[in-house]
Scaffold this active site. Structure first.
Site, short mmCIF file in Angstrom:
data_model
loop_
_atom_site.label_atom_id
_atom_site.label_comp_id
_atom_site.label_asym_id
_atom_site.label_seq_id
_atom_site.Cartn_x
_atom_site.Cartn_y
_atom_site.Cartn_z
N HIS A 199 0.82 -1.22 0.00
CA HIS A 199 0.00 0.00 0.00
C HIS A 199 0.85 1.27 0.00
CE1 HIS A 199 -3.19 -2.89 1.55
NE2 HIS A 199 -3.58 -2.49 0.35
N GLY A 255 -15.40 -0.08 -11.84
CA GLY A 255 -14.42 0.98 -12.06
C GLY A 255 -14.29 1.34 -13.53
N ASP A 299 -5.72 -0.32 -7.91
CA ASP A 299 -5.38 -1.34 -6.91
C ASP A 299 -6.25 -2.56 -7.17
OD1 ASP A 299 -4.58 -2.76 -4.75
OD2 ASP A 299 -5.45 -1.43 -3.25
N SER A 300 -5.98 -3.19 -8.29
CA SER A 300 -6.87 -4.26 -8.77
C SER A 300 -6.47 -5.62 -8.22
CB SER A 300 -6.80 -4.32 -10.29
OG SER A 300 -5.49 -4.70 -10.67
N THR A 301 -7.36 -6.57 -8.44
CA THR A 301 -7.01 -7.98 -8.27
C THR A 301 -6.13 -8.37 -9.45
OG1 THR A 301 -8.96 -8.61 -9.51
CG2 THR A 301 -9.19 -8.50 -7.12
N PRO A 327 -13.38 -10.49 -11.87
CA PRO A 327 -13.90 -9.13 -11.96
C PRO A 327 -12.83 -8.09 -12.34
CG PRO A 327 -14.47 -10.13 -9.83
CD PRO A 327 -13.60 -11.11 -10.55
N1 SPD Z 1 -1.85 -11.52 -6.61
C1 SPD Z 1 -2.47 -10.51 -5.82
C2 SPD Z 1 -2.56 -9.18 -6.48
C3 SPD Z 1 -3.43 -8.28 -5.70
C4 SPD Z 1 -3.13 -6.87 -5.87
N2 SPD Z 1 -4.09 -6.02 -5.19
C5 SPD Z 1 -4.27 -6.28 -3.83
C6 SPD Z 1 -5.18 -5.34 -3.14
C7 SPD Z 1 -4.57 -4.80 -1.91
N3 SPD Z 1 -5.15 -3.57 -1.53
#
Ligand code: SPD
Length: 286
Positions: free
Chosen positions: A62, A138, A155-157, A162
């Site tokens: 972060h 988003g 700040d994505s997955t 999704p």
């Molecule tokens: N492989 C995990 C990648 C995740 C990145 N984003 C995480 C969100 C944390 N705020």
């Protein structure tokens, strides 16, 4: 009997953690949401079985996604975080005294509520009066807000489920349009160890849209691959030529990872990472 949780990452890697207690499990409209307490890394948030954050190492991720771009902007007032429903990135954004408005656009409201309940050290600033929460897609939100934000943080997955549409040329084009004149965007851009192919793809897409693109790295122990990248993208501002030193000096007193010495090194890339991000000799320079 020992209980273990395992992240199976893109059918390539499995990483396991010994669980001391299971705190939450639900299936939201978008994904499976789990919070477990682990012996090694404290409480951990999993989305669709993938580690999103852990109490033990979340500060590294972060602080890196927020402070490197925020300090390069001369006066970041309006900031947008897309994804980041755990609230860690918003927490770091709010440390910058110039910020008047921090919008969190997270597609899954359940992630926000679960993190407020079980991960308060990460999500604890989501009720700050400067924070506006938009529970929506988003990609749709950004398309409706041209010329609005000084800094945008993606700040994505990972680019599956999704989060997939947050790694497309169309999305990045809308992000560029949503930035104000000196605008800066930073996004998480995956691990060059675990998924070098994804890093190459993301970097090519970013370079096809943004005038200036520069990846930076740090180690995130709880993410597959360990070494992680973010990409600093701008309309021209460069990250090391414009560091707001007075703000950085105060900021580093509040951080567990960020300091001004680290800031100067995060753009120094190991050769194998350079090879991934700059496959052509005339790639984007620092
Ligand atoms: N492989 C995990 C990648 C995740 C990145 N984003 C995480 C969100 C944390 N705020």
């Amino acid at each position: 009997m020992d209980l273990w949780v395992r992240e199976r990452f893109q059918d390539r890697t499995e990483l396991g953690y010994k669980v001391s207690s299971v705190l939450h499990h639900s299936v939201s409209d978008f994904q499976e949401v789990d919070v477990v307490d682990t012996v090694a890394l404290g409480r951990m948030l999993f989305l669709d079985g993938m580690v999103m954050t852990s109490e033990r190492d979340e500060f590294i991720y972060h602080e890196m996604i927020a402070h490197i771009p925020m300090l390069a902007h001369p006066n970041p007032k309006n900031v947008l975080v897309i994804g980041g429903g755990d609230g860690g990135t918003i927490r770091e954004v709010l440390k910058h005294p110039s910020v008047a408005r921090a919008v969190l656009c997270e597609i899954d409201g359940e992630v926000i509520e679960v993190c407020k309940k079980y991960l308060p050290s990460i999500a604890g600033k989501l009720d700050d009066p400067k924070v506006e929460i938009e529970v929506r897609d988003g990609a749709a939100y950004i398309a409706e807000h041209p010329n609005t934000f000084d800094v945008i943080l993606i700040d994505s997955t990972d680019p599956i489920g999704p989060g997939e549409k947050l790694f497309t040329q169309e999305f990045y084009t809308h992000v560029l349009a949503a930035l104000t004149e000196n605008g800066i965007m930073a996004c998480q851009s995956e691990s060059p160890v675990a998924v070098p192919d994804e890093c190459i793809r993301i970097n090519r897409l970013l370079k096809s849209v943004f005038p200036y693109v520069q990846p930076y790295t740090a180690c995130i122990p709880s993410y597959p691959g360990g070494q992680w990248t973010w990409s600093f993208c701008s309309k021209g501002l460069k990250p090391l030529e414009n560091i707001n030193a007075p703000v950085a000096s105060e900021l580093e007193k509040t951080c567990r990872f960020y300091n001004q010495e680290i800031h100067k090194t995060v753009f120094v890339l190991p050769n194998y990472v350079k090879a991934i991000f700059n496959p052509e000799p005339a790639g984007v320079a620092g």
